[in-house]
Scaffold this motif. Sequence first.
Motif, PDB file in Angstrom:
ATOM      1  N   TYR A 172      47.789  36.662  33.075  1.00  0.00           N
ATOM      2  CA  TYR A 172      46.989  35.276  33.043  1.00  0.00           C
ATOM      3  C   TYR A 172      47.975  34.441  32.135  1.00  0.00           C
ATOM      4  O   TYR A 172      47.556  33.190  31.997  1.00  0.00           O
ATOM      5  CB  TYR A 172      45.675  35.392  32.807  1.00  0.00           C
ATOM      6  CG  TYR A 172      44.901  36.113  33.494  1.00  0.00           C
ATOM      7  CD1 TYR A 172      44.685  36.098  34.980  1.00  0.00           C
ATOM      8  CD2 TYR A 172      43.810  37.247  32.990  1.00  0.00           C
ATOM      9  CE1 TYR A 172      43.959  36.865  35.803  1.00  0.00           C
ATOM     10  CE2 TYR A 172      42.955  37.860  33.740  1.00  0.00           C
ATOM     11  CZ  TYR A 172      43.206  37.771  35.226  1.00  0.00           C
ATOM     12  OH  TYR A 172      42.181  38.856  36.010  1.00  0.00           O
ATOM     13  N   ASN A 186      39.525  34.474  41.057  1.00  0.00           N
ATOM     14  CA  ASN A 186      38.686  35.192  40.137  1.00  0.00           C
ATOM     15  C   ASN A 186      37.276  34.294  40.242  1.00  0.00           C
ATOM     16  O   ASN A 186      37.345  33.195  40.084  1.00  0.00           O
ATOM     17  CB  ASN A 186      39.155  35.147  38.702  1.00  0.00           C
ATOM     18  CG  ASN A 186      38.636  36.143  37.868  1.00  0.00           C
ATOM     19  OD1 ASN A 186      37.325  36.393  37.727  1.00  0.00           O
ATOM     20  ND2 ASN A 186      39.132  37.068  37.419  1.00  0.00           N
ATOM     21  N   ASP A 199      35.487  41.809  29.506  1.00  0.00           N
ATOM     22  CA  ASP A 199      36.551  41.252  30.180  1.00  0.00           C
ATOM     23  C   ASP A 199      37.781  42.302  30.243  1.00  0.00           C
ATOM     24  O   ASP A 199      37.729  43.090  29.573  1.00  0.00           O
ATOM     25  CB  ASP A 199      37.390  40.146  29.575  1.00  0.00           C
ATOM     26  CG  ASP A 199      36.881  38.538  30.110  1.00  0.00           C
ATOM     27  OD1 ASP A 199      35.680  38.558  30.563  1.00  0.00           O
ATOM     28  OD2 ASP A 199      37.705  37.742  29.925  1.00  0.00           O
ATOM     29  N   ASN A 200      38.143  42.261  31.597  1.00  0.00           N
ATOM     30  CA  ASN A 200      39.700  43.170  31.962  1.00  0.00           C
ATOM     31  C   ASN A 200      39.376  44.766  31.507  1.00  0.00           C
ATOM     32  O   ASN A 200      40.332  45.462  31.036  1.00  0.00           O
ATOM     33  CB  ASN A 200      40.826  42.568  31.270  1.00  0.00           C
ATOM     34  CG  ASN A 200      40.856  41.180  31.602  1.00  0.00           C
ATOM     35  OD1 ASN A 200      42.005  40.730  31.172  1.00  0.00           O
ATOM     36  ND2 ASN A 200      40.287  40.205  32.253  1.00  0.00           N
ATOM     37  N   TYR A 202      40.022  46.501  33.509  1.00  0.00           N
ATOM     38  CA  TYR A 202      41.044  47.199  34.405  1.00  0.00           C
ATOM     39  C   TYR A 202      42.589  47.282  33.768  1.00  0.00           C
ATOM     40  O   TYR A 202      43.649  47.737  34.441  1.00  0.00           O
ATOM     41  CB  TYR A 202      41.235  46.422  35.591  1.00  0.00           C
ATOM     42  CG  TYR A 202      41.003  44.931  35.335  1.00  0.00           C
ATOM     43  CD1 TYR A 202      42.364  44.143  34.775  1.00  0.00           C
ATOM     44  CD2 TYR A 202      39.951  44.162  35.716  1.00  0.00           C
ATOM     45  CE1 TYR A 202      42.165  42.800  34.425  1.00  0.00           C
ATOM     46  CE2 TYR A 202      39.924  42.737  35.610  1.00  0.00           C
ATOM     47  CZ  TYR A 202      41.003  42.178  35.128  1.00  0.00           C
ATOM     48  OH  TYR A 202      40.865  40.676  34.797  1.00  0.00           O
ATOM     49  N   ARG A 255      39.595  47.822  38.773  1.00  0.00           N
ATOM     50  CA  ARG A 255      40.883  47.174  39.301  1.00  0.00           C
ATOM     51  C   ARG A 255      40.721  45.696  39.429  1.00  0.00           C
ATOM     52  O   ARG A 255      39.789  45.072  39.781  1.00  0.00           O
ATOM     53  CB  ARG A 255      41.033  47.828  40.755  1.00  0.00           C
ATOM     54  CG  ARG A 255      42.249  47.338  41.580  1.00  0.00           C
ATOM     55  CD  ARG A 255      42.185  48.064  42.846  1.00  0.00           C
ATOM     56  NE  ARG A 255      43.241  47.573  43.580  1.00  0.00           N
ATOM     57  CZ  ARG A 255      43.135  46.957  44.721  1.00  0.00           C
ATOM     58  NH1 ARG A 255      42.142  46.674  45.338  1.00  0.00           N
ATOM     59  NH2 ARG A 255      44.460  46.472  45.629  1.00  0.00           N
ATOM     60  N   TYR A 256      41.913  45.173  39.403  1.00  0.00           N
ATOM     61  CA  TYR A 256      42.195  43.741  39.600  1.00  0.00           C
ATOM     62  C   TYR A 256      43.621  43.703  40.437  1.00  0.00           C
ATOM     63  O   TYR A 256      44.522  44.271  39.915  1.00  0.00           O
ATOM     64  CB  TYR A 256      42.053  42.840  38.429  1.00  0.00           C
ATOM     65  CG  TYR A 256      42.712  41.710  38.597  1.00  0.00           C
ATOM     66  CD1 TYR A 256      41.916  40.558  38.981  1.00  0.00           C
ATOM     67  CD2 TYR A 256      44.055  41.011  38.419  1.00  0.00           C
ATOM     68  CE1 TYR A 256      42.428  39.282  39.378  1.00  0.00           C
ATOM     69  CE2 TYR A 256      44.605  39.851  38.707  1.00  0.00           C
ATOM     70  CZ  TYR A 256      43.630  38.732  39.077  1.00  0.00           C
ATOM     71  OH  TYR A 256      44.034  37.515  39.403  1.00  0.00           O
ATOM     72  N   ASP A 258      46.052  40.568  42.589  1.00  0.00           N
ATOM     73  CA  ASP A 258      46.242  39.601  43.329  1.00  0.00           C
ATOM     74  C   ASP A 258      48.017  39.628  43.859  1.00  0.00           C
ATOM     75  O   ASP A 258      48.125  40.744  43.804  1.00  0.00           O
ATOM     76  CB  ASP A 258      46.386  38.233  42.509  1.00  0.00           C
ATOM     77  CG  ASP A 258      47.246  38.217  41.029  1.00  0.00           C
ATOM     78  OD1 ASP A 258      48.067  39.114  41.349  1.00  0.00           O
ATOM     79  OD2 ASP A 258      46.916  37.617  40.191  1.00  0.00           O
ATOM     80  N   ARG A 286      32.231  43.162  38.679  1.00  0.00           N
ATOM     81  CA  ARG A 286      33.033  42.267  39.579  1.00  0.00           C
ATOM     82  C   ARG A 286      34.356  43.140  39.630  1.00  0.00           C
ATOM     83  O   ARG A 286      34.996  43.401  40.606  1.00  0.00           O
ATOM     84  CB  ARG A 286      33.395  40.937  39.128  1.00  0.00           C
ATOM     85  CG  ARG A 286      32.392  39.841  39.353  1.00  0.00           C
ATOM     86  CD  ARG A 286      32.986  38.694  38.695  1.00  0.00           C
ATOM     87  NE  ARG A 286      32.697  38.843  37.302  1.00  0.00           N
ATOM     88  CZ  ARG A 286      33.626  38.122  36.347  1.00  0.00           C
ATOM     89  NH1 ARG A 286      34.510  37.563  36.994  1.00  0.00           N
ATOM     90  NH2 ARG A 286      33.472  38.183  35.089  1.00  0.00           N
ATOM     91  N   SER A 287      34.769  43.938  38.677  1.00  0.00           N
ATOM     92  CA  SER A 287      36.039  44.578  38.875  1.00  0.00           C
ATOM     93  C   SER A 287      36.073  46.161  38.843  1.00  0.00           C
ATOM     94  O   SER A 287      37.012  46.838  38.766  1.00  0.00           O
ATOM     95  CB  SER A 287      36.965  44.186  37.683  1.00  0.00           C
ATOM     96  OG  SER A 287      36.536  44.273  36.569  1.00  0.00           O
ATOM     97  N   ASP A 289      35.945  49.247  40.637  1.00  0.00           N
ATOM     98  CA  ASP A 289      36.565  49.545  42.016  1.00  0.00           C
ATOM     99  C   ASP A 289      35.812  50.983  42.435  1.00  0.00           C
ATOM    100  O   ASP A 289      35.074  50.567  43.620  1.00  0.00           O
ATOM    101  CB  ASP A 289      38.008  49.996  41.714  1.00  0.00           C
ATOM    102  CG  ASP A 289      38.756  49.955  42.968  1.00  0.00           C
ATOM    103  OD1 ASP A 289      38.331  49.388  44.004  1.00  0.00           O
ATOM    104  OD2 ASP A 289      39.880  50.458  42.959  1.00  0.00           O
TER     105      ASP A 289
END
Length: 375
Positions: A172, A186, A199-200, A202, A255-256, A258, A286-287, A289
Motif C-alpha cells: 500500500y 478494499n 489490519d492485514n 494476511y 488472503r489479500y 489485487d 473481510r480477509s 480466506d
Amino acid sequence: MADLAGVRVVDGSLLWQPPAGPAWAVSSDWLRDSCPCAACRHPGNGQKLYAITDLPDDLQAASAEAQADGGVLVHWSDGHRSVYPAAWLHDHALSEPARQARRVSPTLWTGALRDHLPVADWPVLLADPALELRWLEQYAALGFGLLRQVPTEPGQVALVGDRLGFVRVTNYGRLFDVKSVPNPTNLAYTAVGLGVHSDNPYRHPSPGVQLLHCLESEAPGGDTLLVDGFHAAQILRREDPGGFDLLTRVPMNFRYADASTELRARQTLISTDMDGVVRAVHFNNRSADWLDAPADLAQAWYRAYRAFARILKRPELELVFRLAPGDCVVMQNDRTLHGRTAFDPGRGRRHLQGCYIDGDAMESRRLVLRRTAHS
Ligand SMILES: [Fe+2]
Ligand SMILES: [Zn+2]
C-alpha cells in the motif's frame, strides 16, 4: 548432595533459597547458559561467545556456595566456574510467584474508557520525555493511545510513525489514504461501516501497530470504534473454554489479492503463550480466506468463531469516539481491534491517512525512556 547456606546441589542441578521468598530449582543447563563470565559473554555487549553445542550434554554443578553479598558461586563438572550476582538471581527467579509477577498484565477495558482516553498532545509529547513515557506506558497497558494536534497535512502520519518507531512500507506504500474512492479494491475505501478488525492478518508478520491520522471529518458518521481484543478473548475463555481453545489451535488462512499482489498468511485468531496468557488477537472477517481443517473440527471452529465475533459486537465493549482533524489514533494491531460507523460522503469530506510500524520499536522507546526515568 552438598548442603550449603541458601544453595544446594541436587543431582547436578541447584536448589536456591533466596533471602526472601520461596526456594526455586534451577536446571544445570539453564544456569550454565546464563553464566555472566567474560569467557561466556562479551563484557562489552553481553552477547554469548560460545554455541549451545559447546556445552557438554552431561554438564552438572559439582558444588555451589552462597556468597557473602547474596550471590552464588558454582563449580561445574567440566571445570568451569560461574558467579551469579544476587540482583541477577532476584530478577530471574523461577518460582511460580516470581514468574507470575513478571507476566505482563494488560489493563482490560470496555466502552467506559471513553471518559479516560489515553491522550497526549503531539507537540508537547515531542518536547517532554516524561510525558512521552507516560503516554507509552498507557499505550502498553491499554493497547492504544490517542495523539492530538498532529498537523493536518498529508504525510504527517508517517512522520509520527518514524518518531514512534519506523514506518513499515507495504504494497500500500509508506502510508495509505482512507477515503471513499470509485471502484475500491478494499472495503476500507468505501463509505460503509466496518466491523472491528485487526489490519492485514494476511501478512507475515502482521503489522504490529497501526496509526490513523484524521485530516478531514466533515461527513456525518464515520465514528471510530475500538474493542479490546484481549478482553473479548478473556470473555470467550470464560463463557466457552472449548471454543477459546479451538481458536488458539486451529489457524485460519487469510488472503489479500489485487492485480500485482498475492498475500497469504495462516494464523490463529487468538494466540497464547506457554502460560496460557493471551498474546495476540487477529480478527478480520473481510480477509479471512478458508479454514484448512477436517469437517468436525471445522464445524466446532465455526461455532467458536461466531461466538467470538458476537462478543466483539457487544455494545458495552465498544469504545466509540470521533476523530477530529489533527487526531491520530495509535493501535496495537494484534490487540486493539478497530472499525468505524458508516458515513455519508455526499454530505462532507472524510479523509484519514494511516501507516504501520512495528511494535518492538515503540516498546524499545518505552524501555529506553524508563532507563532515564529510573536512573
Ligand atoms: Fe483497518
Ligand atoms: Zn562462564
